[in-house]
Structures are given as structure tokens and as C-alpha cells.
Motif scaffolding. Structure first.
Motif, short mmCIF file in Angstrom:
data_model
loop_
_atom_site.label_atom_id
_atom_site.label_comp_id
_atom_site.label_asym_id
_atom_site.label_seq_id
_atom_site.Cartn_x
_atom_site.Cartn_y
_atom_site.Cartn_z
N ARG A 34 -45.09 85.91 10.04
CA ARG A 34 -46.30 85.61 10.30
C ARG A 34 -46.05 86.68 11.88
O ARG A 34 -46.98 87.06 12.47
N ALA A 35 -45.00 86.43 12.65
CA ALA A 35 -44.84 86.60 14.12
C ALA A 35 -44.48 88.35 14.09
O ALA A 35 -44.32 89.26 15.25
N GLY A 36 -44.77 89.33 12.82
CA GLY A 36 -44.09 91.07 12.95
C GLY A 36 -43.32 91.19 12.83
O GLY A 36 -43.22 92.42 13.13
N GLN A 37 -42.07 90.18 12.28
CA GLN A 37 -41.06 90.86 12.79
C GLN A 37 -40.47 91.04 11.18
O GLN A 37 -40.79 90.76 10.22
N ARG A 38 -39.23 91.55 10.99
CA ARG A 38 -38.66 92.23 9.79
C ARG A 38 -37.41 90.85 9.74
O ARG A 38 -36.75 90.15 10.81
N ILE A 39 -37.14 91.01 8.33
CA ILE A 39 -36.33 89.84 7.76
C ILE A 39 -35.45 90.49 6.33
O ILE A 39 -36.00 91.15 5.90
N GLY A 40 -34.30 89.73 6.13
CA GLY A 40 -33.42 90.48 5.23
C GLY A 40 -33.72 89.62 4.64
O GLY A 40 -33.78 88.41 4.07
N LEU A 41 -34.77 90.89 2.80
CA LEU A 41 -35.40 88.89 1.70
C LEU A 41 -34.36 90.50 0.64
O LEU A 41 -34.35 90.71 -0.22
N ARG A 69 -38.22 79.66 8.38
CA ARG A 69 -38.56 80.30 9.35
C ARG A 69 -38.71 81.79 9.05
O ARG A 69 -38.67 82.32 9.46
N ALA A 70 -37.90 82.34 7.36
CA ALA A 70 -38.23 83.78 7.39
C ALA A 70 -40.22 84.10 7.51
O ALA A 70 -40.78 84.79 7.87
N VAL A 71 -40.97 82.63 6.50
CA VAL A 71 -42.24 83.12 6.83
C VAL A 71 -42.90 83.01 8.61
O VAL A 71 -44.00 83.57 9.41
N ASP A 72 -41.91 81.99 8.84
CA ASP A 72 -42.47 82.51 10.65
C ASP A 72 -41.94 83.68 11.11
O ASP A 72 -43.44 84.46 12.10
N ALA A 73 -40.86 83.99 11.08
CA ALA A 73 -40.59 85.42 11.86
C ALA A 73 -41.70 86.69 10.98
O ALA A 73 -42.51 87.34 11.58
N ALA A 126 -34.46 90.36 12.06
CA ALA A 126 -34.55 88.25 12.50
C ALA A 126 -34.03 87.24 12.32
O ALA A 126 -33.16 86.83 12.56
N LEU A 127 -33.49 88.21 10.96
CA LEU A 127 -32.71 86.78 10.11
C LEU A 127 -32.83 87.98 8.18
O LEU A 127 -32.97 88.44 8.14
N ILE A 128 -31.49 86.78 8.10
CA ILE A 128 -31.81 87.63 6.59
C ILE A 128 -31.26 86.22 5.35
O ILE A 128 -30.40 85.36 6.18
N LEU A 129 -31.87 85.81 4.87
CA LEU A 129 -31.42 84.77 3.36
C LEU A 129 -30.74 85.30 2.65
O LEU A 129 -30.88 86.38 2.02
N ASP A 130 -30.17 84.40 1.98
CA ASP A 130 -28.59 84.47 1.39
C ASP A 130 -28.93 84.46 0.27
O ASP A 130 -29.64 83.00 -0.59
N GLY A 131 -29.58 85.34 -0.52
CA GLY A 131 -30.23 85.84 -2.71
C GLY A 131 -28.50 85.19 -3.27
O GLY A 131 -29.44 85.42 -4.42
N GLY A 132 -27.49 85.61 -2.39
CA GLY A 132 -26.02 86.16 -3.46
C GLY A 132 -26.74 87.84 -3.93
O GLY A 132 -27.32 88.18 -3.26
N PRO A 133 -25.33 87.60 -4.20
CA PRO A 133 -24.90 88.90 -4.56
C PRO A 133 -26.22 89.67 -5.58
O PRO A 133 -26.63 88.20 -6.30
N CYS A 134 -26.74 90.91 -5.73
CA CYS A 134 -28.44 90.80 -6.27
C CYS A 134 -27.73 91.44 -7.99
O CYS A 134 -25.95 92.02 -8.25
N LEU A 146 -42.74 85.14 -0.73
CA LEU A 146 -43.68 85.62 -0.87
C LEU A 146 -44.92 84.55 -1.07
O LEU A 146 -46.49 85.08 -0.33
N ARG A 147 -44.83 83.58 -1.84
CA ARG A 147 -45.89 82.20 -2.04
C ARG A 147 -46.09 82.11 -0.67
O ARG A 147 -47.38 81.66 0.27
N ALA A 148 -45.69 81.62 -0.01
CA ALA A 148 -45.09 80.78 1.54
C ALA A 148 -45.78 81.71 1.98
O ALA A 148 -46.79 81.41 2.96
N PHE A 149 -45.75 82.96 2.26
CA PHE A 149 -46.56 84.29 3.29
C PHE A 149 -47.50 84.06 2.40
O PHE A 149 -48.45 84.45 3.52
#
Ligand code: TXA
Ligand code: MG
Length: 351
Positions: free
Chosen positions: A23-30, A17-21, A165-173, A130-133
Motif C-alpha cells: 500500500r505504501a508503493g514498495q516492492r516485496i518478494g512474493l 506487513r506485506a500488505v502495508d508495504a 521491503a521484505l520477502i515472504l517465505d513460501g518455501g521452495p516453489c 492478493l486477497r488482503a491487498f
């Protein structure tokens, strides 16, 4: 009410879903190991324009391009020999290199400069996206301009949840402070300069280049970068840096919250307080700094008093962020508390 960005688990479905967003030119929380990024397609000027709009960031302030480990950098940047050594030593990791810009990078991304900032993040979720995109992602920290960088998905949501568009949960940095930035445009290793303190120290950079001593700092003349602005990373509550141990303040200022480095020896007089490093390490203090500042800020005390941080190792990067967030320093003596407001002009002090 504007739609609110979902916080997604970084599983196959979340990544796709992140990659789709993207590719559609949207922004995500990474998520990255330093802070959360506001990511968009780094080679699409329209997508990058959305980043500036979301953040309220001036267009003169260039973005960092994030690349996957081993990505093809042809047309993205030229890599002088010293930069190559630093990539081999510190990538993937919290090091951003300023390099001569390649023709594929949109002018908007590098704010029209002949250089481009590149970073290869270590966080597995950032790498998976990054790899999938399959291309570079422009990603500044996912905060509104001038505010504290987010180190949790919830913090991204409170900064920008209504815009992305969405935020991916990678836990605390794990690192918790933005990457070290090095101007690495030169073929001469002696000419490299430190532009922003981070977890990778100037001495480590010099060592990797086969040189001794600390990396000289510099301030680019042609760009006013927020990470280099005197006032940045600021909570809404005024933050004051204490010159000595907080427990030595005899008359605690009414309504002041305390930010300790290590657990205080006796019960604090502040009603609201927190500790950056229960284990006493600067590593933990760095990882928790922005989160703790956010938590105290949300409780809306009259001001925040922060204990001194030793000026060694990671302490340089922590002090750099605290200095930019601060209204000034507090000292005390026989006459009681003395407030020394910070003069926000001229080059920032380096400590
Ligand atoms: O850890 C990090 O670096 C995070 C994560 C998300 O990767 N990103 C980050 O980005 O802190 P940002 O945009 O908040 O800070 C990037 C800094 C800015 O101060 C910007 O002005 C500077 O890098 N910068 C970017 N391109 C530059 C260039 N060509 N020359 C000089 N400074 C540059
Ligand atoms: Mg930032």
C-alpha cells in the motif's frame, strides 16, 4: 550498507506487513507456485516503476498482473470466450493469459501495449496477499534482468535483498519454472498461440478448448520479452548442453561441473556435480532446475555441462530454459569433444 529485506513467515503478521508495504508503493518478494515474484501494486504506476528499477528491466518489457481467484476483472482486461474456458480449466495455476487491456491498467505495466498479461497464482501465500491487498499485483520473477528466476526466499534475497521491503517465505516453489504464457486475445480458439513453454502444456490448452494437437507457438513482433529473448535465465558460468550421456565423455574437461538429470550410473569424474531429479521425474527436474543452476554457479566452476533432457511433456519447458541459459552444445566422437557455440539471433528453436 543498504538495509537488507527480512525474510518473514507468511503468518498474519507477515501478510499484514506485506500488505502495508504494498500500500505504501514498495516492492516485496512474493512466493508463487512457479517462481518467486517481485510484487508491487499493479494499478499504481509509481510502484510499478520501482519494479523496472529494481530489476534493471527495460521499460519496453511488460509485467504480468496477478489476481486472486474470483477477482473482479472489470476494467483490467476483456475476456474472450476461449480465454474464459482456459481460466475455468487452469486457474488458479501456472498459466498466464495475454488479453485485450482494460482502461484501469497503467500504460507502464503493459509497456504501452493494447494487451495485458494476467495470471491467478495457486500458491496459498500469493492468494492470501492478493486477497488482503484487494487488487492486482504486478510481479515479474524476482531476479535481476536476464538472470535465473529465484525459487527460494534466499535466492530472492541474494538477487534483490538490498532493494525491497521484505520477502515472504513460501518455501521452495513446487513448479520451479515460470508460467506457460498463451496469447488469448482472440475469439477464435484456433488463433490462440503459445508464447512461453511452462508446466501447462500446449496439448492441454488445446484439449481444454475442445481441439486436438499441439498449440502453435509464436513470437510477438511488437515486444521483445525476456522470457522470449534468446539469451535469458543465464547463470554467470558458461553452461553447455551435452548431446549424449555425460558418462560417455572420455576426457572430462578440466574444471567442468556436471548437471545430471538422474543419478549417474558410476561415480562422476567431475569434482562438482548435481542431479536434477533423484526420482527420475521431469516434474522434480523442473522444480529443482533453477536452484541447481544457482548452486553450481555460486561454486564458480569453469563451465557447467548439462545432460540431455527428453523432449517430451515438461521436458519442452526445461529444454527451453536450458537453451536460453546455454553457450552452446557439446558433442563427442573420435576427435574428442566438439563445442558448437549457440548463435544468438533469429527465432529461438522450438523443441
Ligand atoms: O510464473 C510466472 O509467470 C512468474 C511469476 C512471478 O508469476 N512471473 C514471470 O514474470 O515470469 P516475468 O516478467 O519474468 O515474465 C513475464 C513475461 C515476459 O516475458 C513479458 O515480456 C511477457 O510475460 N509479457 C507480459 N505482458 C505481455 C504482453 N502484453 N504481451 C506479450 N508478452 C507479455
Ligand atoms: Mg523473468
Amino acid at each position: 550498507m543498504p538495509p537488507s529485506a527480512p525474510i518473514l513467515a507468511p503468518d498474519t503478521e507477515g501478510i499484514s506487513r506485506a500488505v502495508d508495504a504494498l500500500r505504501a508503493g514498495q516492492r516485496i518478494g512474493l512466493p508463487t507456485e512457479t517462481v518467486y515474484g517481485l510484487a508491487a501494486d499493479g494499478l499504481n504506476p509509481l510502484a510499478a516503476a520501482g519494479i523496472f528499477r529494481d530489476k534493471g528491466r527495460p521499460l519496453v518489457d511488460p509485467l504480468i498482473l496477478h489476481v486472486a481467484p474470483g477477482a473482479d476483472l472489470h476494467g483490467i482486461a476483456q475476456i474472450p470466450a476461449p480465454a474464459q474456458r482456459l481460466m475455468a480449466a487452469f486457474w488458479p495455476g501456472p498459466l498466464t493469459l495475454i488479453l485485450p487491456r482494460g482502461p484501469r491498467v497503467p500504460e507502464l505495466v503493459s509497456a504501452g501495449l493494447p494487451s495485458v498479461a494476467l495470471r491467478c497464482p495457486q500458491h496459498p501465500v500469493a492468494q492470501a496477499v492478493l486477497r488482503a491487498f484487494g487488487g492486482p499485483l504486478a510481479a515479474p520473477s524476482a531476479n535481476r534482468f536476464g538472470r535465473i528466476s529465484p525459487t527460494t526466499p534466499q535466492a530472492v534475497h541474494s538477487e534483490l535483498g538490498d532493494r525491497i521491503a521484505l520477502i515472504l517465505d513460501g518455501g521452495p516453489c513446487a513448479v520451479g519454472l515460470e508460467s506457460t504464457i498463451v496469447d488469448a486475445r482472440s475469439d477464435d480458439p484456433e488463433a490462440l498461440r503459445l508464447l512461453r513453454h511452462g508446466a501447462i502444456l500446449g496439448t492441454q490448452i488445446r484439449q481444454a478448448l475442445g481441439l486436438s494437437g499441439d498449440l502453435p507457438t509464436s513470437r510477438p513482433v511488437q515486444v521483445v520479452a525476456p522470457g522470449q529473448l534468446d539469451a535469458h535465465y543465464a547463470p554467470r558460468t558458461p553452461l553447455w548442453r551435452a548431446r549424449g550421456p555425460l558418462e560417455e565423455i572420455s576426457a572430462w574437461p578440466e574444471g567442468a561441473a556436471a548437471l545430471y538429470l538422474t543419478p549417474p550410473p558410476s561415480p562422476p569424474r567431475a569434482e562438482l556435480w548435481s542431479v536434477l531429479a533423484p526420482d527420475g521425474t521431469l516434474h522434480t527436474a523442473a522444480a529443482s532446475l533453477f536452484h541447481q543452476m544457482r548452486v553450481l554457479d555460486e561454486a564458480q566452476p569453469r563451465l557447467i555441462l548439462c545432460a540431455p533432457i527428453p523432449a517430451e511433456g515438461l521436458g519442452h519447458a526445461i529444454n527451453d530454459r536450458l537453451l536460453r541459459a546455454s553457450s552452446g552444445e557439446v558433442e563427442w566422437g573420435l576427435e574428442g569433444l566438439q563445442w558448437r557455440p549457440r548463435v544468438v539471433s533469429g527465432p529461438p528453436p522450438q523443441d
